[in-house]
Design a protein around this motif. Sequence first.
Motif, PDB file in Angstrom:
ATOM      1  N   ALA A  74       0.834  -1.208   0.000  1.00 29.96           N
ATOM      2  CA  ALA A  74       0.000   0.000   0.000  1.00 29.96           C
ATOM      3  C   ALA A  74       0.872   1.262   0.000  1.00 29.96           C
ATOM      4  CB  ALA A  74      -0.924  -0.003   1.199  1.00 29.96           C
ATOM      5  N   LYS A  75       1.993   1.190   0.682  1.00 32.13           N
ATOM      6  CA  LYS A  75       2.899   2.335   0.755  1.00 32.13           C
ATOM      7  C   LYS A  75       4.002   2.284  -0.300  1.00 32.13           C
ATOM      8  CE  LYS A  75       2.290   3.098   5.717  1.00 32.13           C
ATOM      9  NZ  LYS A  75       2.961   3.179   7.042  1.00 32.13           N
ATOM     10  N   LYS A  76       4.060   1.200  -1.043  1.00 29.20           N
ATOM     11  CA  LYS A  76       5.109   1.013  -2.051  1.00 29.20           C
ATOM     12  C   LYS A  76       6.501   1.089  -1.429  1.00 29.20           C
ATOM     13  CE  LYS A  76       2.359   2.754  -5.923  1.00 29.20           C
ATOM     14  NZ  LYS A  76       2.322   3.666  -7.105  1.00 29.20           N
ATOM     15  N   MET A  77       6.643   0.355  -0.346  1.00 33.27           N
ATOM     16  CA  MET A  77       7.894   0.367   0.398  1.00 33.27           C
ATOM     17  C   MET A  77       8.383  -1.054   0.625  1.00 33.27           C
ATOM     18  SD  MET A  77       8.657   3.582   1.248  1.00 33.27           S
ATOM     19  CE  MET A  77       9.752   3.372   2.654  1.00 33.27           C
ATOM     20  N   VAL A  78       9.702  -1.192   0.643  1.00 32.10           N
ATOM     21  CA  VAL A  78      10.322  -2.438   1.072  1.00 32.10           C
ATOM     22  C   VAL A  78      11.357  -2.080   2.133  1.00 32.10           C
ATOM     23  CG1 VAL A  78      12.047  -2.425  -0.776  1.00 32.10           C
ATOM     24  CG2 VAL A  78      11.443  -4.569   0.341  1.00 32.10           C
ATOM     25  N   TYR A  79      11.489  -2.955   3.119  1.00 29.95           N
ATOM     26  CA  TYR A  79      12.327  -2.679   4.268  1.00 29.95           C
ATOM     27  C   TYR A  79      13.349  -3.794   4.468  1.00 29.95           C
ATOM     28  CZ  TYR A  79       8.256   0.241   5.164  1.00 29.95           C
ATOM     29  OH  TYR A  79       7.231   1.141   5.041  1.00 29.95           O
ATOM     30  N   LEU A  80      14.451  -3.434   5.093  1.00 25.45           N
ATOM     31  CA  LEU A  80      15.448  -4.410   5.487  1.00 25.45           C
ATOM     32  C   LEU A  80      15.858  -4.114   6.921  1.00 25.45           C
ATOM     33  CD1 LEU A  80      17.253  -6.783   4.789  1.00 25.45           C
ATOM     34  CD2 LEU A  80      18.983  -5.167   3.987  1.00 25.45           C
ATOM     35  N   GLN A  81      15.386  -4.953   7.820  1.00 24.50           N
ATOM     36  CA  GLN A  81      15.773  -4.843   9.223  1.00 24.50           C
ATOM     37  C   GLN A  81      17.063  -5.633   9.411  1.00 24.50           C
ATOM     38  OE1 GLN A  81      14.297  -3.088  11.828  1.00 24.50           O
ATOM     39  NE2 GLN A  81      16.121  -3.698  12.987  1.00 24.50           N
ATOM     40  N   MET A  82      18.092  -4.955   9.870  1.00 27.20           N
ATOM     41  CA  MET A  82      19.401  -5.589  10.040  1.00 27.20           C
ATOM     42  C   MET A  82      19.783  -5.556  11.508  1.00 27.20           C
ATOM     43  SD  MET A  82      21.388  -4.025   6.717  1.00 27.20           S
ATOM     44  CE  MET A  82      21.450  -2.365   7.410  1.00 27.20           C
TER      45      MET A  82
END
Length: 122
Positions: A74-82
């Motif tokens: 919905a937000k057009k986001m991808v995340y990487l939690q490191m």
Amino acid sequence: VQLQAFGGGLVQAGGFLRLSCAASGLTFSRYHMGWFRRAPGKEREFVTAISTGAGITNYADSVKGRFTISRDNAKKMVYLQMNNLKPEDTAVYYCAANIAAPSNYAARYDHWGQGTLVTVSS
């Protein structure tokens, strides 16, 4: 198409960072997304990928158990939690979009962001 990665920075070993990638100009929900990185003096390498609906994720062995990829269509986001970062995680991190599959092969990705630098001090 624009992919803008951000959230990099300097962190001590054992610390954590969350990278984000904002997508525009494409139907985001149709694209599998990946993160790659290039360390100083090394080739670009696969980090992780996620399928369009987030049902499939792939991780490089070097980051399994420490990194987590997620997305918000919905937000057009991808995340990487490191988490539990190590000095060897120091690199420029790139997000990429691929309409075919959540692949670990860079050549299969159609669109790339500009990268964000992560530096992990020992």
